[in-house]
Design a protein around this motif. Structure first.
Motif, mmCIF file in Angstrom:
data_model
loop_
_atom_site.group_PDB
_atom_site.id
_atom_site.type_symbol
_atom_site.label_atom_id
_atom_site.label_comp_id
_atom_site.label_asym_id
_atom_site.label_seq_id
_atom_site.Cartn_x
_atom_site.Cartn_y
_atom_site.Cartn_z
ATOM 1 N N SER A 300 0.838 -1.215 0.000
ATOM 2 C CA SER A 300 0.000 0.000 0.000
ATOM 3 C C SER A 300 0.860 1.247 0.000
ATOM 4 O O SER A 300 0.548 2.232 -0.658
ATOM 5 C CB SER A 300 -0.912 -0.015 1.226
ATOM 6 O OG SER A 300 -0.134 0.028 2.410
ATOM 7 N N ARG A 301 1.958 1.174 0.737
ATOM 8 C CA ARG A 301 2.844 2.365 0.768
ATOM 9 C C ARG A 301 3.519 2.567 -0.579
ATOM 10 O O ARG A 301 3.625 3.690 -1.060
ATOM 11 C CB ARG A 301 3.891 2.174 1.867
ATOM 12 C CG ARG A 301 4.753 3.405 2.067
ATOM 13 C CD ARG A 301 5.693 3.199 3.221
ATOM 14 N NE ARG A 301 6.519 4.390 3.405
ATOM 15 C CZ ARG A 301 7.484 4.477 4.302
ATOM 16 N NH1 ARG A 301 7.751 3.455 5.106
ATOM 17 N NH2 ARG A 301 8.197 5.570 4.424
ATOM 18 N N GLU A 303 2.324 1.625 -3.387
ATOM 19 C CA GLU A 303 1.319 2.107 -4.333
ATOM 20 C C GLU A 303 1.129 3.604 -4.198
ATOM 21 O O GLU A 303 0.997 4.324 -5.180
ATOM 22 C CB GLU A 303 0.012 1.373 -4.103
ATOM 23 C CG GLU A 303 -1.070 1.761 -5.144
ATOM 24 C CD GLU A 303 -2.306 0.918 -5.015
ATOM 25 O OE1 GLU A 303 -2.439 0.156 -4.032
ATOM 26 O OE2 GLU A 303 -3.145 1.009 -5.905
ATOM 27 N N THR A 304 1.143 4.083 -2.959
ATOM 28 C CA THR A 304 1.017 5.541 -2.732
ATOM 29 C C THR A 304 2.192 6.279 -3.345
ATOM 30 O O THR A 304 2.026 7.283 -4.043
ATOM 31 C CB THR A 304 0.955 5.838 -1.217
ATOM 32 O OG1 THR A 304 -0.156 5.148 -0.666
ATOM 33 C CG2 THR A 304 0.794 7.343 -0.994
ATOM 34 N N LYS A 307 1.881 6.280 -7.091
ATOM 35 C CA LYS A 307 0.963 7.284 -7.621
ATOM 36 C C LYS A 307 1.595 8.664 -7.601
ATOM 37 O O LYS A 307 1.408 9.461 -8.510
ATOM 38 C CB LYS A 307 -0.328 7.277 -6.816
ATOM 39 C CG LYS A 307 -1.177 6.022 -7.048
ATOM 40 C CD LYS A 307 -2.433 6.043 -6.208
ATOM 41 C CE LYS A 307 -3.309 4.825 -6.477
ATOM 42 N NZ LYS A 307 -4.517 4.808 -5.636
ATOM 43 N N GLU A 308 2.329 8.947 -6.523
ATOM 44 C CA GLU A 308 3.006 10.252 -6.453
ATOM 45 C C GLU A 308 4.043 10.375 -7.562
ATOM 46 O O GLU A 308 4.177 11.420 -8.191
ATOM 47 C CB GLU A 308 3.685 10.406 -5.095
ATOM 48 C CG GLU A 308 2.697 10.536 -3.946
ATOM 49 C CD GLU A 308 3.405 10.618 -2.585
ATOM 50 O OE1 GLU A 308 4.658 10.548 -2.576
ATOM 51 O OE2 GLU A 308 2.719 10.744 -1.574
#
Length: 567
Positions: A300-301, A303-304, A307-308
């Motif tokens: 999840s991290r 993926e964040t 996206k950034e």
């Protein structure tokens, strides 16, 4: 080099053939702002800039993918480009006013593998060779750094960082070493060797070496190792004296020589065993770290972060899942690579241990032959204690060797980096003179726009040179910042022409409507026309001041009913 034309073909059908002119080139969205039901978005005016960028080595994904939400791109445009054999042809000309001047014809499509088209004057080229050839043809340079894409980054102002920053036009993670090589190139400061490539490699290697030393220091520093060695050697000397105190047999000289040879072999073998075990430990530690990287990765991290990164690097081709799978595959391959040495190491370690045991048995046997009287400490205990100290000595000497070799590499790399920096510093006077000359153009244009003179300076720190723009007004608003950027880009073309630096004579500048009407009028109607350049601007007609004669400068007219790709 100027833009001559941009042609869009669907199979044998010509969809667009945009002819560029010298001076101001307007890509006009005719959608009236008075009609609240119509929007000036998604008609393709910025896409023209991105198609040009695509032909100059860009990835092209920003043509049909949202810069923030990659999964929400324009599927219709993507399918049109990929399913209709769409070919983009960009023609560059050395001189637009001389029909006999040389041209460069670039052709690309949006397909891959065998269907991919990527040609320069009819010659198909791979990705790396494509931009390398463009750099040779346009700038006459075959050096690795700066890259062609880095050099032209300020000419194509269509993405966030290039629309907001005057000189920091590369990705936000770009190091100062990379910027230094780019800035020196922009101002015609070229060294006799590919200093940028070598300097960046040295900086990377130094970081790796420092990481190794940090890992080594978790056990012992070099100073600590040297002190420990003094203690261990002192203990060995004392124990050897104890052994020599034993009375020996009649065959003293012969047996003692045999004993010395065996001890020498034990010492050498123990050192080798220590070295191999240290090597094994490092491999196993790396193995655990890689396994942990796979087992405990925070998807999840990532993926964040992904996206950034996507928002900052719009042309990333891979999805998050592909990136994650690729990461895990790379880690697995790396794990397989670093552990392939383990079986051989374990076999060799086992062999050395057997050899040491055999030597110790022989040493004990010979020592027993030499003993005639009892000692306060039995010979086997002495030998066991000595062996422990010899093992410690071997491990410490191996660690000291790693430290000394690392320090030597660091010193050599830092010396070479210092020599490169000294050679660059030797051109400081030339660089300052070039920037002074550039500022004569830069400050003049900015003064005409804002009655304020912007100036460029080259400041040096421990990492090299960097460029800064300053003014008396301090922080700038969005509109004034864009005026500063336009002033810089136009001034650079004047500067480059004045001293004979090869450059692109066109500037692609999106979102110009953020500049105040007074400055837009002055910029577009007066300043651009006085410079040997092309200023290509996509804009809504209603956003331009009345004194800008749109129809005289328009090279393409678009609207909701008449979009770029005509579908």
């Amino acid at each position: 080099m100027f833009l001559k034309s941009l042609k869009i073909e669907k199979g044998s059908e010509e969809i667009r053939n945009i002819r560029f002119r010298k001076g101001l080139n307007l890509i006009v969205d005719e959608t009236p702002t008075s009609d609240e039901k119509k929007s000036g978005n998604n008609v393709g005016k910025t896409t023209v800039l991105r198609l040009i960028d695509f032909c100059l080595g860009g990835k092209g994904e920003n043509i049909y993918k949202d810069s923030e939400f990659k999964s929400k791109g324009n599927t219709a445009v993507e399918n049109f480009l990929k399913n209709n054999d769409v070919l983009i042809t960009l023609t560059l000309a050395e001189d637009l006013e001389d029909k006999s001047s040389s041209n460069i014809v670039i052709q690309k499509n949006f397909l891959s593998r065998k269907q991919k088209v990527q040609r320069i004057d009819g010659q198909s080229l791979s990705n790396g060779a494509f931009t390398t050839e463009l750099k040779k043809r346009i700038f006459g340079s075959d050096k690795n750094k700066p890259t062609f894409r880095q050099i032209i980054s300020k000419n194509i102002r269509d993405e966030k960082n290039r629309l907001q920053n005057t000189v920091k036009v590369l990705h936000s993670s770009t190091t100062q070493d990379v910027y230094e090589s780019l800035y020196l190139y922009w101002f015609g400061i070229e060294l006799d060797f590919d200093h940028a490539d070598r300097k960046q490699k040295l900086s990377s290697d130094i970081s790796v070496e420092l990481s190794l030393q940090k890992k080594l220091s978790q056990t012992n520093t070099l100073s600590q190792i040297e002190q420990l060695l003094l203690i261990v050697n002192r203990q060995i000397v004392e124990l050897e004296k104890e052994k020599s105190a034993f009375e020996v047999s009649e065959n003293y000289e012969m047996e003692l020589e045999r004993l010395r040879n065996i001890k020498s072999k034990i010492n050498k073998t123990t050192n080798e065993l220590t070295r191999l075990e240290l090597r094994k430990e490092l491999i196993i530690e790396s193995k655990y770290e890689l396994e942990d990287e796979i087992a405990h990765i925070d998807t999840s991290r990532i993926e964040t972060l992904y996206k950034e990164a996507k928002s900052l690097i719009p042309n990333i081709q891979k999805t998050f899942e592909e990136t994650l799978n690729f990461h895990n595959e790379m880690v697995s391959e790396k794990l397989e690579y670093i552990t392939q040495e383990l079986p051989g190491l374990e076999t060799e370690i086992s062999h050395l241990k057997d050899e040491i045991r055999s030597l110790l048995d022989r040493e004990a046997h010979i020592s027993d032959l030499l003993i005639r009287k009892e000692s306060s400490k039995s010979l086997p205990d002495l030998i066991s204690e000595l062996n422990q100290f010899y093992e410690q000595k071997g491990g410490l000497e191996e660690a000291r060797k790693l430290w000394e070799e690392s320090n030597q590499r660091l010193n050599e790399m830092r010396s070479e980096l210092d020599r490169i920096n000294e050679e660059i510093s030797g051109r400081e006077g030339e660089l300052k003179n070039r920037i002074t000359e550039f500022n004569t153009f830069f400050s003049k244009i900015s003064s005409r726009l804002y009655s304020e003179r912007f100036v460029l300076s080259a400041d040096v720190n421990s990492k090299g040179y960097e460029l800064n723009v300053s003014s008396l007004s301090g922080n700038l608003g969005t509109g004034k910042k864009k005026g500063q950027i336009a002033s810089f880009d136009l001034a650079y073309i004047q500067f480059a022409d004045s001293i004979g630096i090869k450059c692109l004579h066109f500037i692609l500048h999106d979102q110009i409507e953020n500049v105040h009407d007074n400055q837009i009028s002055n910029l577009l109607t007066n300043i651009v026309s006085e410079i040997n350049c092309q200023f290509i601007v996509p804009v809504l007609r209603d956003k331009l001041p009345d004194d800008v004669y749109v129809d005289d400068c328009k090279v393409l007219s678009l609207s909701q009913e008449h979009k770029l790709f005509l579908f």
